[in-house]
Write a protein that holds these residues in place. Structure first.
Motif, short mmCIF file in Angstrom:
data_model
loop_
_atom_site.label_atom_id
_atom_site.label_comp_id
_atom_site.label_asym_id
_atom_site.label_seq_id
_atom_site.Cartn_x
_atom_site.Cartn_y
_atom_site.Cartn_z
N PHE A 100 3.48 115.89 159.20
CA PHE A 100 4.73 116.63 159.16
C PHE A 100 5.86 115.81 158.53
O PHE A 100 6.96 116.32 158.35
CB PHE A 100 5.17 117.05 160.57
N TYR A 101 5.60 114.54 158.21
CA TYR A 101 6.64 113.67 157.68
C TYR A 101 6.73 113.80 156.16
O TYR A 101 5.75 114.11 155.48
CB TYR A 101 6.35 112.21 158.03
N GLN A 102 7.90 113.53 155.63
CA GLN A 102 8.13 113.68 154.20
C GLN A 102 7.17 112.83 153.37
O GLN A 102 6.66 113.28 152.34
CB GLN A 102 9.57 113.31 153.85
N ASN A 103 6.89 111.62 153.81
CA ASN A 103 5.96 110.74 153.09
C ASN A 103 4.53 110.88 153.58
O ASN A 103 3.66 110.09 153.20
CB ASN A 103 6.41 109.28 153.20
N GLY A 104 4.27 111.87 154.44
CA GLY A 104 2.92 112.14 154.89
C GLY A 104 2.26 110.93 155.51
O GLY A 104 2.88 110.14 156.22
N CYS A 150 0.79 118.91 152.72
CA CYS A 150 0.90 117.46 152.58
C CYS A 150 0.06 116.98 151.39
O CYS A 150 0.49 116.13 150.60
CB CYS A 150 0.46 116.79 153.88
N SER A 151 -1.11 117.56 151.25
CA SER A 151 -2.00 117.21 150.15
C SER A 151 -1.45 117.70 148.82
O SER A 151 -1.52 116.99 147.81
CB SER A 151 -3.39 117.81 150.40
N ALA A 152 -0.91 118.91 148.79
CA ALA A 152 -0.36 119.46 147.56
C ALA A 152 0.76 118.59 147.02
O ALA A 152 0.93 118.44 145.81
CB ALA A 152 0.17 120.88 147.82
N ALA A 153 1.51 117.99 147.93
CA ALA A 153 2.62 117.14 147.53
C ALA A 153 2.17 115.75 147.12
O ALA A 153 2.96 114.95 146.62
CB ALA A 153 3.62 117.03 148.69
N GLY A 154 0.89 115.45 147.32
CA GLY A 154 0.37 114.13 147.00
C GLY A 154 0.62 113.11 148.09
O GLY A 154 0.45 111.90 147.87
N MET A 155 0.98 113.57 149.28
CA MET A 155 1.35 112.66 150.36
C MET A 155 0.15 112.27 151.24
O MET A 155 0.34 111.73 152.33
CB MET A 155 2.45 113.28 151.21
N THR A 156 -1.04 112.58 150.79
CA THR A 156 -2.23 112.07 151.47
C THR A 156 -2.91 111.00 150.62
O THR A 156 -4.01 110.54 150.95
CB THR A 156 -3.24 113.21 151.76
N GLY A 157 -2.27 110.62 149.53
CA GLY A 157 -2.84 109.61 148.64
C GLY A 157 -3.72 110.24 147.59
O GLY A 157 -3.89 111.46 147.51
N GLY A 158 -4.30 109.45 146.75
CA GLY A 158 -5.18 109.98 145.72
C GLY A 158 -4.39 110.57 144.55
O GLY A 158 -3.18 110.41 144.44
N ARG A 159 -5.09 111.28 143.72
CA ARG A 159 -4.50 111.82 142.50
C ARG A 159 -3.68 113.05 142.79
O ARG A 159 -4.08 113.92 143.57
CB ARG A 159 -5.62 112.15 141.51
N LEU A 160 -2.53 113.15 142.15
CA LEU A 160 -1.70 114.34 142.27
C LEU A 160 -2.22 115.40 141.31
O LEU A 160 -2.41 115.15 140.12
CB LEU A 160 -0.25 114.00 141.93
N ILE A 168 5.69 120.17 142.69
CA ILE A 168 5.62 119.36 141.48
C ILE A 168 6.59 119.86 140.42
O ILE A 168 7.46 119.12 139.95
CB ILE A 168 4.18 119.32 140.93
N ASP A 169 6.47 121.12 140.02
CA ASP A 169 7.35 121.64 138.97
C ASP A 169 8.80 121.72 139.44
O ASP A 169 9.72 121.30 138.74
CB ASP A 169 6.87 123.01 138.51
N MET A 170 9.01 122.27 140.64
CA MET A 170 10.36 122.37 141.18
C MET A 170 10.79 121.08 141.88
O MET A 170 11.99 120.84 142.06
CB MET A 170 10.45 123.54 142.17
N ASN A 171 9.84 120.27 142.31
CA ASN A 171 10.10 119.01 143.01
C ASN A 171 10.94 119.20 144.27
O ASN A 171 11.77 118.36 144.62
CB ASN A 171 10.78 117.99 142.08
N MET A 172 10.71 120.30 144.98
CA MET A 172 11.40 120.51 146.24
C MET A 172 10.63 119.85 147.38
O MET A 172 9.40 119.73 147.32
CB MET A 172 11.53 122.01 146.53
N ASP A 173 11.36 119.44 148.41
CA ASP A 173 10.75 118.82 149.58
C ASP A 173 9.66 119.75 150.12
O ASP A 173 9.93 120.86 150.56
CB ASP A 173 11.83 118.60 150.64
N TRP A 174 8.43 119.25 150.09
CA TRP A 174 7.27 120.09 150.42
C TRP A 174 7.32 120.66 151.82
O TRP A 174 6.72 121.70 152.10
CB TRP A 174 6.00 119.27 150.23
N ARG A 175 8.03 120.02 152.73
CA ARG A 175 8.07 120.47 154.12
C ARG A 175 8.74 121.84 154.25
O ARG A 175 8.43 122.61 155.17
CB ARG A 175 8.79 119.45 154.99
N PHE A 176 9.67 122.15 153.32
CA PHE A 176 10.29 123.48 153.36
C PHE A 176 9.27 124.56 153.00
O PHE A 176 9.35 125.68 153.49
CB PHE A 176 11.50 123.53 152.40
N GLY A 177 8.33 124.22 152.12
CA GLY A 177 7.26 125.16 151.81
C GLY A 177 6.35 125.38 152.99
O GLY A 177 6.01 126.51 153.34
#
Length: 702
Positions: A466-470, A560-570, A530-539
Motif C-alpha cells: 500500500f506504500y508509494q514505493n511498494g 503496485c506491480s503496474a507502477a513498477g514498485m515490485t521491482g523488475g522491468r517496467l 506510466i503515461d500520466m505518471n499519477m501516484d498509482w495508489r489513487f488508481g
C-alpha cells in the motif's frame, strides 16, 4: 514426583501502528519434593502473573503436575486500554482465555457457544474450512485437527451460531472513506454483499439453521452476543485474513471478547486459512509464505511441481449446522437478529449513491440477472463450464471486452467467497477427464494460481503493497520517480475523459457496471501510472471503491506491480496499438463512448488526428470543452520513465482481478508483424491476434 512450571508470556500489546505480538518464553523445569502443596504452587503462579501484569503483558500460566491433583491454571491479562491499531499483526492463540466480567442478572447461562463469524470473503457453505472448524468445536474437537476430520467426541453437538456483521465504521457507507478519498466500498459492491448475505441465510435456513445479521462493528456485536448468552465457554472462528485493516479487526474482536466473557469462563478465537487453492503450509519455500519469490514465474514453476491442491470440503450435515438452543431469546435486537437484513440506506449510503445502482446497465458484461451469493456462483460455474461448454475455448476468448461469455466472470463471487477456488479447479479437472484437456482448461487454474500468489505476496510484504514505493522501500531502483498528484487529471481518468478512447471506454464501463475486462485493467493501469505518471495508489483506491470483484490482495498487488514498485522491468502498454489489436473495428469504444459512434474506423482510436472538416462530417468536435477531449498527454511523447526509448512490452494473459497482470510477452509495443487474423475462429471479431504466453503447466490434487 516432579512439577513442571511453564510460564509463557503470550503477547505484549504495543500502542504503535506496527503493533505486533512479542513472544517470551520463561520456562523453568524444577524438581519438587512430593510434599509440595497445591497452595504453594498457586502462590508461585500468582506472584509470576502479578509481576508480568505490571508490564501489561498478556500472561498464560500453564501448570502440569505429574501425580498431583493440581488443576491446570490459565491466567490472561489484557492492558487496561486496548487501542485498535491498523497494521497490527494477528496471531492465533492456542490457550483458552479467562476474563472477569459482571454479567447482567437476566443473562441466559449457556455452557458453550460456538460462533461462526462469516466475513465478506467467505460467504458460502461449501468448502469452508472455518465453518468446518466451528463444527469441530461444537462436536468436542478442542484440539486443532485436519478440518472436517472424524471421529468426534460428542454424540450431541452444542450447535453453532453463524453471524455476519456489516461494519459501517470501517467498510460500508457513503462517508466511510480511505485516506485518499474514495469510498471503502461503493454502493454496487455493497448491494452484491447484501445479496450474498441473504443467500447465505437462505441456504442455512433450508438446512434448519440461520444467520444472525447485524450492523455495527464486529467486535461490539460479537461481544454483545457473548454478554447476552453468558456462556462458560465461547469459541469464535473466522477465516484468516492477512492485511493490516483486517488484522486490526481481529485484534479488536479479541480485546472486546476478553472484556465481556463471564467470570470463570473461557474464550477461544481462531482464524482458519480457507481462501486459496494451495495451503500456505505446503509451499515449497524456506519460510513458507515468507520465502516465496517476488516474481510470479519461479513461484508458479515450483508450486506446480511440488504442491497439490486440496480436495474441496463438502457442505456440512444439516444436524451439524443446528443453532444453539434458546438462541432466539438471547439475540433479537432491531439491528441484530435472525431475521434482520439492512438496506443500502441502513448501511449509510446516500440517496444519490443508491440511485446509481438501482438499475443494471444494459451494456454490462456481467451475466444476465446476476446477483451475489453462493447459489448464483455455483450456477455460473455450471453454466460456463458445462452447459455452454466454454472452458475449452477460454484461452482464445479471454481478451475480449464485449459480452458476458468471453471470460468466466467468476471473479466477483470468488472475491466474496461465494465460490471456492478449489471447487472451480476441481470442476476444471472433471471437465478434462470427461470432455477435453487443452491450454484453455489449464489456463483457468493458472488464473486462480495468480490469485493465490497475490494473497501470499500480501502476507509476505504486509503494508508495503500500500506504500508509494511498494516493496522497494528506500532501495534505489530505476522504476522510482516523482509521482504526479494532479486532481484534475486523476478525475479525468476516473470519468473516462482522457482523450484516449480505449482508456475512456474502460473507465466508463467500470463506473457504470463495476466491471472491467482483464485487458482493460492492464491498459488503464499502465496509462495512469506510466503515461500520466499519477501516484498509482489513487488508481488502486478508486478500483477499491468501484470494482464489483474487489479483492484487496489482487487489487493492490497488481497496481503496485503496474507502477513498477515490485521491482523488475517496467512494462508499458501502448494504448493506441492495444486499441487496434483488441478492438480492431472500434465496437467496444463506440459502445461506451457514443460521441465517437460515427467516427471512421481509421480514426476511432486516434480521433485527435481528424481534420476539422472530418469532425464536422462525423458530428463530433475534438478538443478542450468540446464533445470529446484532446489527449490528456501528448501521444507523440515518450513517458520520461521509459528510458530505453522503446519501453517495456505490455504483457498479456493474466491481468488479475483488480489491476494489470502478467503472462506472455506480447501485447504492448511492437510492430504488429505477428498478427494471426484468420486462423482462430474462437477469437472475438475485434481481436487481431492471439496472445503468445507462457507454456502450459500442470496442477495436481490430493
Amino acid at each position: 514426583m516432579s512439577l513442571d512450571l511453564h510460564f509463557v508470556a503470550l503477547s505484549k500489546f504495543l500502542a504503535r501502528p506496527d503493533d505486533s505480538f512479542c513472544i517470551f518464553d520463561f520456562r523453568s523445569y524444577a524438581t519438587r519434593n512430593a510434599t509440595s502443596s497445591q497452595k504453594k504452587c498457586m502462590n508461585i503462579s500468582t506472584m509470576m502473573t502479578q509481576k508480568l501484569r505490571q508490564y501489561n503483558f498478556v500472561v498464560s500460566l500453564v501448570i502440569s503436575a505429574a501425580h498431583l491433583s493440581i488443576p491446570a491454571v490459565s491466567a490472561f491479562a489484557l492492558p487496561a486500554a486496548s487501542k485498535t491499531t491498523y497494521g497490527a499483526r494477528s496471531h492465533r492463540s492456542p490457550f483458552a482465555t479467562t476474563r472477569s466480567h459482571s454479567s447482567s442478572p437476566s443473562a441466559l447461562q449457556m455452557s458453550t457457544l460456538n460462533i461462526q463469524w462469516f466475513r465478506q470473503t467467505d460467504l458460502r457453505l461449501h468448502d469452508n474450512p472455518a465453518l468446518c472448524r466451528t463444527i469441530d468445536l461444537s462436536l468436542g474437537k478442542a484440539e486443532k485437527q485436519p478440518v472436517g476430520a472424524a471421529p468426534t467426541t460428542k454424540t450431541s453437538p452444542d450447535g453453532i451460531l453463524p453471524v455476519f456483521v456489516f461494519d459501517t465504521e470501517r467498510i460500508y457507507g457513503s462517508d466511510t472513506r480511505s485516506d485518499l478519498g474514495c469510498m471503502k466500498c461503493g454502493p454496487r459492491r455493497a448491494q452484491f454483499v447484501l445479496e450474498a448475505v441473504a443467500d447465505l441465510r437462505s441456504n442455512l435456513e433450508k438446512r434448519g439453521s440461520g444467520l444472525i445479521v447485524a450492523v455495527g462493528t464486529p467486535e461490539k456485536v460479537l461481544a454483545e452476543i457473548a454478554d447476552a448468552a453468558s456462556p462458560s465457554v465461547l469459541n469464535v472462528v473466522c477465516q484468516e485474513e492477512v492485511c493490516s485493516e483486517e488484522l486490526a479487526v481481529d485484534k479488536a474482536v479479541r480485546s472486546e471478547l476478553a472484556k465481556k466473557i463471564k467470570k470463570s469462563g473461557k474464550f477461544n478465537f481462531e482464524t482458519v486459512w480457507g481462501s486459496t487453492m494451495y495451503d500456505p503450509d505446503t509451499l515449497p519455500f524456506d519460510g513458507d509464505v515468507f520465502g516465496i519469490p517476488d516474481t510470479f514465474t519461479p513461484f508458479r514453476n515450483k508450486v506446480e511441481k511440488a504442491c497439490k491442491i486440496g480436495q474441496p470440503l463438502d457442505i456440512p450435515k444439516d444436524e451439524h449446522l443446528a443453532l444453539p438452543k434458546d438462541i432466539k431469546s438471547v439475540v433479537n435486537q432491531p439491528q441484530c437478529s435472525l431475521s434482520y437484513l439492512p438496506t443500502l440506506a441502513d448501511l449509510g449510503y446516500s440517496a444519490e449513491d443508491i440511485e446509481t445502482v438501482e438499475n443494471v446497465d444494459s451494456h454490462t458484461a456481467m451475466p444476465a440477472n446476476y446477483k451475489g451469493g453462493e447459489t448464483f456462483a455455483l450456477a455460473r460455474v455450471k453454466d460456463y463450464i458445462w452447459d455452454k461448454d466454454l472452458l475449452k475455448v477460454y484461452f482464445d476468448t479471454r481478451n475480449g471486452m464485449i459480452g458476458s461469455d468471453y471470460s468466466t466472470k467468476f471473479a466477483p463471487w470468488l472475491a466474496h467467497g461465494n465460490v471456492s477456488p478449489r471447487y472451480i479447479a476441481r470442476e476444471c479437472r472433471k471437465y478434462e477427464q470427461v470432455r477435453v484437456e487443452n491450454k484453455s482448461t489449464y489456463w483457468v487454474v493458472f488464473e486462480l494460481l495468480w490469485r493465490d500468489y497475490f494473497k501470499f505476496f500480501a502476507k509476505k510484504h504486509g503494508d508495503c503493497i500500500f506504500y508509494q514505493n511498494g516493496i522497494l522501500g528506500n532501495r534505489s531502483h530505476g522504476n522510482k520517480r516523482k509521482w504526479g498528484m494532479d486532481a484534475k487529471q486523476i478525475e479525468a481518468w476516473k470519468k473516462g475523459m482522457t482523450g484516449y478512447p480505449l482508456v475512456d471506454a474502460n473507465m466508463r464501463e467500470l463506473a457504470a457496471t463495476g466491471f472491467m475486462s482483464n485487458r482493460g485493467r492492464q491498459n488503464v493501469a499502465s496509462f495512469f501510472t506510466i503515461d500520466m505518471n499519477m501516484d498509482w495508489r489513487f488508481g488502486g483506491d478508486y478500483f477499491e471503491e468501484t470494482l464489483l470483484d474487489y479483492d484487496v490482495h489482487s487489487n493492490w498487488g497488481n497496481w503496485c506491480s503496474a507502477a513498477g514498485m515490485t521491482g523488475g522491468r517496467l512494462n508499458r502498454f501502448n494504448i493506441v496499438k492495444q486499441s487496434k489489436d483488441y478492438d480492431f473495428g472500434g465496437d467496444y469504444v463506440r459502445l461506451w463512448c457514443p460521441e465517437l459512434k460515427d467516427v471512421p474506423d481509421k480514426y476511432v482510436h486516434e480521433p485527435w488526428q481528424m481534420s476539422e472538416a472530418l469532425m464536422e462530417e462525423c458530428g463530433v468536435k475534438i478538443g478542450p470543452g468540446r464533445d470529446y477531449p484532446s489527449p490528456i498527454v501528448d501521444p507523440n511523447v515518450q513517458p520520461r520513465i521509459m528510458n530505453d526509448g522503446e519501453g517495456g512490452r505490455g504483457r498479456g494473459g493474466r491481468g488479475g482481478r483488480g489491476g494489470r497482470g502478467r503472462g506472455g510477452k506480447q501485447g504492448g509495443r511492437g510492430n504488429g508483424r505477428n498478427f494471426q487474423r484468420d486462423n482462430n475462429p474462437n477469437r472475438g471479431k475485434g481481436q487481431r491476434q492471439d496472445m503468445k504466453s507462457l507454456n502450459v503447466g500442470s496442477y495436481k490434487f490430493d
